[in-house]
Design a protein around this motif. Structure first.
Motif, PDB file in Angstrom:
ATOM      1  N   ASP A 192       0.806  -1.214   0.000  1.00  0.00           N
ATOM      2  CA  ASP A 192       0.000   0.000   0.000  1.00  0.00           C
ATOM      3  C   ASP A 192       0.842   1.268   0.000  1.00  0.00           C
ATOM      4  N   LYS A 193       2.121   1.123   0.353  1.00  0.00           N
ATOM      5  CA  LYS A 193       2.974   2.297   0.402  1.00  0.00           C
ATOM      6  C   LYS A 193       3.213   2.843  -0.996  1.00  0.00           C
ATOM      7  N   GLY A 194       3.281   4.176  -1.109  1.00  0.00           N
ATOM      8  CA  GLY A 194       3.536   4.796  -2.389  1.00  0.00           C
ATOM      9  C   GLY A 194       4.998   4.665  -2.775  1.00  0.00           C
ATOM     10  N   PRO A 195       5.359   5.163  -3.947  1.00  0.00           N
ATOM     11  CA  PRO A 195       6.750   5.108  -4.385  1.00  0.00           C
ATOM     12  C   PRO A 195       7.651   5.915  -3.470  1.00  0.00           C
ATOM     13  N   GLY A 196       8.889   5.470  -3.327  1.00  0.00           N
ATOM     14  CA  GLY A 196       9.835   6.146  -2.472  1.00  0.00           C
ATOM     15  C   GLY A 196      10.298   7.466  -3.067  1.00  0.00           C
ATOM     16  N   PHE A 197      11.101   8.165  -2.268  1.00  0.00           N
ATOM     17  CA  PHE A 197      11.567   9.502  -2.672  1.00  0.00           C
ATOM     18  C   PHE A 197      12.380   9.438  -3.959  1.00  0.00           C
ATOM     19  N   PHE A 198      13.344   8.525  -4.013  1.00  0.00           N
ATOM     20  CA  PHE A 198      14.205   8.439  -5.187  1.00  0.00           C
ATOM     21  C   PHE A 198      13.441   7.943  -6.411  1.00  0.00           C
ATOM     22  N   SER A 199      12.447   7.091  -6.173  1.00  0.00           N
ATOM     23  CA  SER A 199      11.607   6.638  -7.276  1.00  0.00           C
ATOM     24  C   SER A 199      10.805   7.801  -7.851  1.00  0.00           C
ATOM     25  N   GLN A 200      10.309   8.670  -6.981  1.00  0.00           N
ATOM     26  CA  GLN A 200       9.573   9.848  -7.440  1.00  0.00           C
ATOM     27  C   GLN A 200      10.484  10.797  -8.220  1.00  0.00           C
ATOM     28  N   ILE A 201      11.724  10.960  -7.730  1.00  0.00           N
ATOM     29  CA  ILE A 201      12.676  11.821  -8.420  1.00  0.00           C
ATOM     30  C   ILE A 201      12.981  11.265  -9.807  1.00  0.00           C
TER      31      ILE A 201
END
Length: 236
Positions: A9-18
């Motif tokens: 359920d967790k969203g994409p991580g910080f580096f994935s978003q970047i």
């Protein structure tokens, strides 16, 4: 099982978003890597320059200032990429059904309440009308050809004036014709409206409009669009 489901359920991580942000923006601006490299190099040079300019001049001081410049360069590159991603998003969704709803629901901030679902729609032509309520009153946004939007806009304006007498109603059309508002300028145009009602009146207006609004969930119109996956319309 619970731990797996919670992890899913967790969203994409910080580096994935970047990474997603970078990939999306680079599609629109191929020179993005050069801009990022330039900003970072300038940051490092500026930091090293400060290290030489502030006495006592020492190797450790120059290195520390260089690292500081590197971090500032990375921050500046990230901010510039974020700004360019907004430009790329508006370019990509311009002219797509649901674009106005996406902007209203994500870009107005807390001072306004809006949904990515239209309050009026023509299922055949996909012209749609959206609504936002805030301190500036009621804003009705038409998306599509003006001629085919006239009835939908008039119906929504009459409804708003009937249930919220005395509250200003502003009508905007998204497009590229004369007097239209470009999709990139929609949120700025709405935010510039002068304050006309207080918070209590705003809450009452939202409640009244919600009570008379029809549910449009079953109509074939997108409730919103994902700019990262958006595709341009095929020419008719």
């Amino acid at each position: 099982m619970a731990s797996r489901s919670s992890a899913a359920d967790k969203g994409p991580g910080f580096f994935s978003q970047i990474r997603t942000l970078y990939t999306f923006t680079k599609e629109a601006f191929g020179w993005l890597p050069w801009m990022i490299a330039g900003i970072i190099v300038l940051g490092i040079l500026a930091g090293v320059g400060v290290g030489f300019a502030i006495p006592p001049v020492a190797v450790w001081s120059i290195i520390l200032w260089g690292i500081t410049g590197l971090l500032l360069g990375v921050l500046g590159a990230l901010m510039a990429t974020t700004r360019l991603s907004s430009v790329a998003m508006y370019r990509k969704i311009d002219g797509m059904p649901g674009a106005a709803g996406h902007v209203l629901s994500t870009s107005l901030g807390r001072s306004w309440q809006a949904s990515d679902s239209p309050v009026g729609v023509n299922p055949k032509t996909r012209e749609a009308v959206y609504r936002a309520v805030g301190r500036g009153g009621i804003v009705i946004v038409g998306e599509g050809a003006r001629g085919r939007l006239t009835r939908l806009v008039n119906e929504e304006r009459s409804k708003a004036q009937r249930v919220a007498s005395g509250v200003p109603v502003t009508v905007l059309y998204v497009g590229h014709e004369a007097d239209d508002v470009k999709i990139a300028d929609l949120s700025k145009t709405i935010k510039k409206l002068p304050k006309a009602i207080d918070k209590s009146t705003e809450a009452a207006v939202i409640k009244r409009l919600a009570s008379v609004s029809q549910s449009l969930a079953s109509l074939p119109i997108p409730k919103g669009i994902d700019p990262m996956r958006a595709r341009a319309q095929r020419p008719r």
